[in-house]
Design a protein around this motif. Structure first.
Motif, PDB file in Angstrom:
ATOM      1  N   UNK A  86      11.624  -3.967  -2.564  1.00 58.13           N
ATOM      2  CA  UNK A  86      10.704  -5.551  -1.372  1.00 58.13           C
ATOM      3  C   UNK A  86       9.184  -4.633  -1.245  1.00 58.13           C
ATOM      4  N   UNK A  87       8.328  -5.203  -1.227  1.00 57.37           N
ATOM      5  CA  UNK A  87       6.942  -4.948  -0.706  1.00 57.37           C
ATOM      6  C   UNK A  87       6.362  -6.085   0.268  1.00 57.37           C
TER       7      UNK A  87
ATOM      8  N   UNK B 227       2.717   3.619  -7.208  1.00 55.63           N
ATOM      9  CA  UNK B 227       1.850   3.886  -5.293  1.00 55.63           C
ATOM     10  C   UNK B 227       1.223   2.543  -5.630  1.00 55.63           C
ATOM     11  N   UNK B 228       0.695   1.887  -4.178  1.00 57.18           N
ATOM     12  CA  UNK B 228      -0.065   1.328  -3.789  1.00 57.18           C
ATOM     13  C   UNK B 228       0.770   0.065  -4.209  1.00 57.18           C
TER      14      UNK B 228
ATOM     15  N   UNK C 134       1.096  -1.161  -0.296  1.00 56.09           N
ATOM     16  CA  UNK C 134       0.700   0.142  -0.498  1.00 56.09           C
ATOM     17  C   UNK C 134       0.699   1.491   0.333  1.00 56.09           C
ATOM     18  N   UNK C 135       1.964   1.127  -0.124  1.00 55.55           N
ATOM     19  CA  UNK C 135       3.249   2.370   0.726  1.00 55.55           C
ATOM     20  C   UNK C 135       3.499   2.430  -0.636  1.00 55.55           C
ATOM     21  N   UNK C 136       4.654   3.277  -0.428  1.00 55.23           N
ATOM     22  CA  UNK C 136       4.582   4.378  -2.391  1.00 55.23           C
ATOM     23  C   UNK C 136       6.230   4.607  -2.685  1.00 55.23           C
TER      24      UNK C 136
ATOM     25  N   UNK D  63       5.151  -7.267  -6.494  1.00 56.50           N
ATOM     26  CA  UNK D  63       5.916  -5.798  -7.248  1.00 56.50           C
ATOM     27  C   UNK D  63       7.156  -5.641  -6.741  1.00 56.50           C
ATOM     28  N   UNK D  64       7.480  -7.711  -5.910  1.00 55.52           N
ATOM     29  CA  UNK D  64       8.718  -7.627  -5.380  1.00 55.52           C
ATOM     30  C   UNK D  64      10.022  -7.710  -6.226  1.00 55.52           C
ATOM     31  N   UNK D  65      11.165  -7.168  -7.012  1.00 56.53           N
ATOM     32  CA  UNK D  65      11.908  -6.854  -7.817  1.00 56.53           C
ATOM     33  C   UNK D  65      13.030  -6.924  -7.775  1.00 56.53           C
ATOM     34  N   UNK D  66      14.043  -7.196  -9.117  1.00 59.96           N
ATOM     35  CA  UNK D  66      15.397  -5.725  -9.328  1.00 59.96           C
ATOM     36  C   UNK D  66      13.922  -5.452  -9.718  1.00 59.96           C
ATOM     37  N   UNK D  67      14.428  -3.820  -9.651  1.00 62.06           N
ATOM     38  CA  UNK D  67      14.002  -2.992 -11.189  1.00 62.06           C
ATOM     39  C   UNK D  67      15.728  -2.335 -11.716  1.00 62.06           C
TER      40      UNK D  67
END
Length: 123
Positions: free
Chosen positions: A120-121, A83-84, A15-17, A89-93
Motif C-alpha cells: 500500500x502506497x 523504488x519510487x 517515493x519510498x522503497x 503501485x498499490x496492490x497485492x503482489x
C-alpha cells in the motif's frame, strides 16, 4: 508440488522503497518466476519476470526504471526491489512459477502461485 511464499509487503509513502522476496521450493529452480500484482477491483497483471538462470528479465512499462527483479539460485529466492513507489503501485503482489524455463506473459503458463503480499502506497 512446490510452494512459493512472498514476504516484504507493507505500507509506505510515495517515493519510498520496498523489497519483496519470494521463497521458492527447489522444485522451481529450472523455471521462470514472475511477479504479478492485482490492484483493488482490477485484474492481475504481470509486473516483472526472470528466467531460470537470471539471464533474461522482463518489466512492464509501468515499472521500468523503478523495479528490479533478481534471483538467487542458491537460496531459491526471487526478489523484487521497488523504488519510487507511487499510489498506483498499490496492490497485492504475487510471485508465480512458470511451467517454462523462460519468462512467459501468459497467465495460463503459471500453475503455482504464492498467497500474495499487500503493498500500500499512500500519497
Amino acid at each position: 508440488q512446490g510452494q512459493l511464499a512472498e514476504s516484504g509487503g507493507g505500507l509506505v509513502q510515495a517515493g519510498e522503497s520496498l523489497n519483496l522476496s519470494c521463497a521458492a521450493s527447489r522444485t522451481f529452480s529450472n523455471n521462470g518466476i514472475s511477479w504479478f500484482r492485482q490492484p483493488p477491483g482490477k485484474e492481475r497483471e504481470l509486473v516483472a519476470g526472470i528466467d531460470w538462470n537470471g539471464g533474461r528479465k522482463y518489466y512492464a512499462d509501468s515499472v521500468k526504471g523503478r523495479f528490479t527483479i533478481s534471483r538467487d539460485r542458491y537460496k531459491n529466492t526471487v526478489s523484487l526491489r521497488m523504488n519510487s513507489l507511487q499510489p498506483e503501485d498499490t496492490a497485492v503482489y504475487y510471485c508465480a512459477a512458470s511451467i517454462r524455463a523462460s519468462i512467459s506473459s501468459a497467465k495460463s503458463d503459471y500453475r503455482s502461485w504464492g498467497q500474495g503480499t499487500q503493498v500500500t502506497v499512500v500519497p
